[in-house]
Write an enzyme that holds these catalytic residues in place. Structure first.
Site, PDB file in Angstrom:
ATOM      1  N   ASP A  94       0.786  -0.841   0.065  1.00 16.49           N
ATOM      2  CA  ASP A  94       0.219  -0.097   0.279  1.00 16.49           C
ATOM      3  C   ASP A  94       1.182   1.251   0.753  1.00 16.49           C
ATOM      4  O   ASP A  94       2.220   0.908  -0.213  1.00 16.49           O
ATOM      5  CB  ASP A  94      -0.649  -0.002   1.571  1.00 16.49           C
ATOM      6  CG  ASP A  94      -0.493  -0.021   2.169  1.00 16.49           C
ATOM      7  OD1 ASP A  94       0.704  -0.259   3.241  1.00 16.49           O
ATOM      8  OD2 ASP A  94      -1.611  -0.114   3.434  1.00 16.49           O
ATOM      9  N   GLY A 143       0.940   3.212   2.102  1.00 19.37           N
ATOM     10  CA  GLY A 143       0.959   4.667   3.189  1.00 19.37           C
ATOM     11  C   GLY A 143       0.341   6.013   4.077  1.00 19.37           C
ATOM     12  O   GLY A 143       0.219   5.767   4.933  1.00 19.37           O
ATOM     13  N   GLY A 144      -0.926   5.952   3.095  1.00 17.39           N
ATOM     14  CA  GLY A 144      -1.648   7.301   3.862  1.00 17.39           C
ATOM     15  C   GLY A 144      -2.408   6.265   4.530  1.00 17.39           C
ATOM     16  O   GLY A 144      -2.892   7.463   5.724  1.00 17.39           O
ATOM     17  N   PHE A 145      -3.044   5.938   4.199  1.00 18.33           N
ATOM     18  CA  PHE A 145      -4.211   4.947   5.380  1.00 18.33           C
ATOM     19  C   PHE A 145      -3.302   5.099   6.723  1.00 18.33           C
ATOM     20  O   PHE A 145      -3.371   5.751   7.375  1.00 18.33           O
ATOM     21  CB  PHE A 145      -4.526   3.432   5.025  1.00 18.33           C
ATOM     22  CG  PHE A 145      -5.429   3.129   6.037  1.00 18.33           C
ATOM     23  CD1 PHE A 145      -6.882   3.892   5.716  1.00 18.33           C
ATOM     24  CD2 PHE A 145      -5.001   2.478   6.652  1.00 18.33           C
ATOM     25  CE1 PHE A 145      -8.305   3.295   6.803  1.00 18.33           C
ATOM     26  CE2 PHE A 145      -6.083   1.914   8.270  1.00 18.33           C
ATOM     27  CZ  PHE A 145      -7.536   2.337   7.686  1.00 18.33           C
ATOM     28  N   ASP A 151      -2.810   8.678  -1.731  1.00 19.25           N
ATOM     29  CA  ASP A 151      -2.949   8.875  -1.895  1.00 19.25           C
ATOM     30  C   ASP A 151      -4.197  10.561  -0.080  1.00 19.25           C
ATOM     31  O   ASP A 151      -3.445   9.000   0.861  1.00 19.25           O
ATOM     32  CB  ASP A 151      -4.635   7.995  -1.563  1.00 19.25           C
ATOM     33  CG  ASP A 151      -4.960   7.574  -0.327  1.00 19.25           C
ATOM     34  OD1 ASP A 151      -4.190   6.398  -0.196  1.00 19.25           O
ATOM     35  OD2 ASP A 151      -6.290   6.767  -0.584  1.00 19.25           O
ATOM     36  N   GLN A 185     -11.478   7.682  -4.126  1.00 21.18           N
ATOM     37  CA  GLN A 185     -11.550   8.503  -2.740  1.00 21.18           C
ATOM     38  C   GLN A 185     -12.720   9.414  -3.134  1.00 21.18           C
ATOM     39  O   GLN A 185     -13.446   9.497  -4.194  1.00 21.18           O
ATOM     40  CB  GLN A 185     -10.542   9.366  -1.743  1.00 21.18           C
ATOM     41  CG  GLN A 185      -9.187   8.598  -1.645  1.00 21.18           C
ATOM     42  CD  GLN A 185      -9.451   8.251  -0.526  1.00 21.18           C
ATOM     43  OE1 GLN A 185     -11.213   7.889   0.260  1.00 21.18           O
ATOM     44  NE2 GLN A 185      -8.629   7.198   0.093  1.00 21.18           N
ATOM     45  N   GLY A 193     -10.982   4.967   1.260  1.00 24.49           N
ATOM     46  CA  GLY A 193     -11.585   5.010   2.082  1.00 24.49           C
ATOM     47  C   GLY A 193     -13.087   4.648   2.508  1.00 24.49           C
ATOM     48  O   GLY A 193     -13.991   5.081   3.063  1.00 24.49           O
ATOM     49  N   ASP A 199      -8.227  -6.627   0.445  1.00 22.79           N
ATOM     50  CA  ASP A 199      -7.974  -6.986   1.508  1.00 22.79           C
ATOM     51  C   ASP A 199      -7.566  -6.888   3.167  1.00 22.79           C
ATOM     52  O   ASP A 199      -9.374  -6.034   2.597  1.00 22.79           O
ATOM     53  CB  ASP A 199      -5.883  -6.489   1.101  1.00 22.79           C
ATOM     54  CG  ASP A 199      -6.018  -4.889   1.410  1.00 22.79           C
ATOM     55  OD1 ASP A 199      -7.201  -4.477   0.998  1.00 22.79           O
ATOM     56  OD2 ASP A 199      -5.298  -4.949   3.648  1.00 22.79           O
ATOM     57  N   CYS A 244     -13.723 -28.375   6.054  1.00 16.88           N
ATOM     58  CA  CYS A 244     -13.139 -27.357   6.034  1.00 16.88           C
ATOM     59  C   CYS A 244     -11.470 -28.381   5.614  1.00 16.88           C
ATOM     60  O   CYS A 244     -10.975 -29.259   5.944  1.00 16.88           O
ATOM     61  CB  CYS A 244     -12.605 -26.964   6.986  1.00 16.88           C
ATOM     62  SG  CYS A 244     -11.398 -25.749   6.440  1.00 16.88           S
ATOM     63  N   CYS A 260      -8.384 -27.088   5.708  1.00 16.13           N
ATOM     64  CA  CYS A 260      -7.296 -26.493   6.320  1.00 16.13           C
ATOM     65  C   CYS A 260      -6.842 -27.150   7.097  1.00 16.13           C
ATOM     66  O   CYS A 260      -7.175 -28.295   7.535  1.00 16.13           O
ATOM     67  CB  CYS A 260      -8.032 -24.939   6.943  1.00 16.13           C
ATOM     68  SG  CYS A 260      -8.100 -25.088   8.506  1.00 16.13           S
ATOM     69  N   CYS A 293      -8.167 -27.392  10.744  1.00 17.24           N
ATOM     70  CA  CYS A 293      -9.289 -28.181  10.562  1.00 17.24           C
ATOM     71  C   CYS A 293      -9.222 -29.964  10.551  1.00 17.24           C
ATOM     72  O   CYS A 293      -9.754 -31.078  11.185  1.00 17.24           O
ATOM     73  CB  CYS A 293     -10.400 -27.447  10.323  1.00 17.24           C
ATOM     74  SG  CYS A 293     -11.670 -26.393  10.451  1.00 17.24           S
ATOM     75  N   HIS A 353      -6.799 -21.367   9.265  1.00 11.40           N
ATOM     76  CA  HIS A 353      -8.544 -21.648   8.993  1.00 11.40           C
ATOM     77  C   HIS A 353      -9.279 -20.080   8.351  1.00 11.40           C
ATOM     78  O   HIS A 353      -9.357 -20.325   7.620  1.00 11.40           O
ATOM     79  CB  HIS A 353      -9.063 -22.083  10.678  1.00 11.40           C
ATOM     80  CG  HIS A 353     -10.454 -22.276  10.266  1.00 11.40           C
ATOM     81  ND1 HIS A 353     -11.225 -23.015   8.939  1.00 11.40           N
ATOM     82  CD2 HIS A 353     -11.884 -20.828  10.577  1.00 11.40           C
ATOM     83  CE1 HIS A 353     -12.125 -23.175   8.813  1.00 11.40           C
ATOM     84  NE2 HIS A 353     -12.682 -22.007   9.416  1.00 11.40           N
TER      85      HIS A 353
END
Lengths: 371, 371
Positions: free
Chosen positions: A93, A95-97, A147, A190, A217, A267, A305, A307, A310, A336
């Site tokens: 990303d 870094g803005g967030f 951003d 945004q 956002g 994500d 499941c 995984c 499980c 999981h």
């Protein structure tokens, strides 16, 4: 870097089935990306991520800039080498967030953002050029333009000034990318809950030559209906032939609803964050493993499941580990939860193929959310 | 359960090469057992333990009694099933050490020990019979008799009374074992630094029909020389044809010195505890990975180590994880530290074969401890 995105099918409901390429291979969309904030998806090894169906993972520019520093990652040969993640792409990303949520900005100017490190209070200055320079050094496969991520809610006037600046920052971010041949770059739309600003931001950002577009956002505190509108306002103006990425969203129904609104990748830290608190996803809703009723439950979190967790461990054991504050418990639930979301995306792709995603949504919603 | 211990060779220095059997297979001695206090070797999976060369692991009766409770482990089908450890034996301790170190005993009587739980302060009573009943339910392969583990130092008079009571508790522990056919049982020699009491305890405990004998009360704060004497005072009176186990010792040189004094098996929390603080074993001494000099060190902890960590990760990355408080760092160092000790035991066995263990000790000591 051209991601060679192929839109294979668009559902009657708006959902898109696609595929793109990186040097790591072909990647199917819609997909979910687990988050490795500090160059590690909390508690998990690269092998476990792969086995849990993870393909792309995300890592955070802000965190890696502060610690260990982008130069160290660069000297290691890039993030893949540094963290030994060699089975799939990494997206970073911008870094803005984090700057706006963690670091309490002091001062936003046309040039960039002055703020204090959340680790040691040191004064720092992040600009579009700096964000891209860091990401170039991290050597991720997909980088994000810098951003402003305003809080929610803000006035229309504030947001208008903000999206206009974010567009200027997008241009500067694009110009700053010295490694466009090996690192694809996405722009960020945004505009908050304002339809006109989302539209303007989407159209103007689309005019720039990005390899994909993300919707930012969203999931910052707004009501569920508002969230879906924010996505729609943006996606309907985005080009068909580019990847669309909804940032920071990982609640199962939001993934399905995002896909229905034309989103391709997502994500979220939620699978590992939920695990830390003993929460596991199941098709029948979220399960808090700390609950006393699991103390003697010698069945897996989900019977069907596939995984590692499980296949090998019971709720009783995982509950014991979480109650006793043993990190192996967090690890087992993280595996999981990630598999739950990657499997959900597999199911979503299958139901786009069959063109019955809305029925699947209904069925999923009734099982997961209605008790 | 007969462990069919075979003493294959005794070195001129006193070190013993042996082998014993459980339903899990044959086990070579001398060996080191990692500790899974709360039914998990901190941060590690059973597969990782196996890959790191672990064979037997130890788990703590006191901790499992308090949480999740022995009945839950029993209902799960025993500790192997509960924690999914299915590649080797489990030894459980008797709870004595934890009761005396963690729980602040209120009252020691002939019957047992009254004390308060370190978790919730609840009043509890542990007796030889109760300790064995718990261990029977845990279903470990080797169980320990209940002993008193006095602080260091105590007077000769205190220690004399204590070892006499520990012997009576050993008899009661043996009588209480309802599963001797599937669970082997060891007795514990105490006596502190007093030669006469160690001798008496060793001889008297040996008269009881145990499958092995452990030396307890070592590494509780005494000087290094005293530690070695404590071991010698006991081992010279123990039967040749039974396993000898030195409890709670894991410092590399102590393992070698213990072997030279006739010890066959060891356990210690140190490999995982050191890892938590960023400390790694290397043949050139203990390394604190937090040290700034490793920030740009892109080589493994040990170049020639065959562990998962050293094959895949650099000091720079592990340092970053530890500094950033990411548990994956602890996991990577734990794997290395356990492999370091299992490899050390392999080397020790090889040098017993060659009958040059004292030379190996000298060489090891000079590299590890002399800077």
């Amino acid at each position: 870097m051209d991601l060679k995105f192929k839109l294979k099918k668009t559902c009657s409901c708006g959902a898109r089935l696609g595929e793109f390429e990186t040097k790591w291979g072909k990647h199917k969309t819609p997909m979910f990306m687990p988050v490795g904030t500090q160059a590690t998806v909390k508690t998990l090894s690269p092998e476990e991520l792969k086995e849990a169906g993870a393909d792309i993972i995300l890592s955070n520019t802000y965190h890696l800039w502060l610690r260990p520093g982008e130069d160290i990652v660069d000297e290691a040969g890039g993030l893949h080498e540094f963290m030994n993640y060699k089975t799939g792409p990494i997206l970073t990303d911008c870094g803005g967030f984090q700057v706006f949520s963690l670091a309490k900005p002091k001062d936003i100017s046309e040039d960039g953002v002055k703020f204090k490190s959340h680790i040691d209070g040191k004064e720092l200055f992040l600009t579009p050029e700096k964000s891209i320079e860091i990401q170039n050094k991290l050597g991720s496969d997909i980088i994000m333009s810098f951003d402003e991520c305003p809080p929610y809610p803000v006035t229309h006037e504030y947001m208008k000034n903000s999206v206009e600046r974010t567009l200027r920052w997008a241009k500067r971010s694009l110009d700053a990318n010295k490694k466009r041949d090996t690192q694809a770059q996405f722009g960020i739309v945004q505009g908050g809950e304002f339809e006109d600003l989302r539209k303007w931001s989407a159209i103007e950002t689309s005019k720039l030559d990005f390899d994909g577009y993300s919707v930012g956002g969203v999931s910052v505190g707004e009501a569920p209906d508002t969230k879906l509108k924010m996505i729609e306002y943006a996606t309907k103006w985005l080009p068909e032939d580019k990847i669309r990425y909804l940032m920071g969203v990982g609640e199962p129904i939001d993934l399905i609803d995002g896909v229905i609104r034309g989103i391709d990748i997502f994500d979220c830290v939620s699978p590992t964050r939920l695990a830390r608190h003993g929460n596991a996803h199941t098709r029948n809703g979220r399960m808090n493993i700390r609950n006393a009723k699991y103390a003697r439950d010698f069945t897996p979190i989900e019977e069907d499941c596939d995984c590692y967790t499980c296949k090998n461990y019971t709720k009783a054991y995982i509950r014991h580990l979480i109650v006793a504050d043993e990190s192996f418990g967090q690890r087992l639930i993280s595996i999981h939860n990630i598999r739950f979301l990657t499997k959900l995306m597999e199911d979503i792709r299958e139901h786009i193929e069959k063109d019955d995603l809305l029925e699947f949504r209904e069925e999923f919603y009734n099982k997961y959310y209605k008790k």
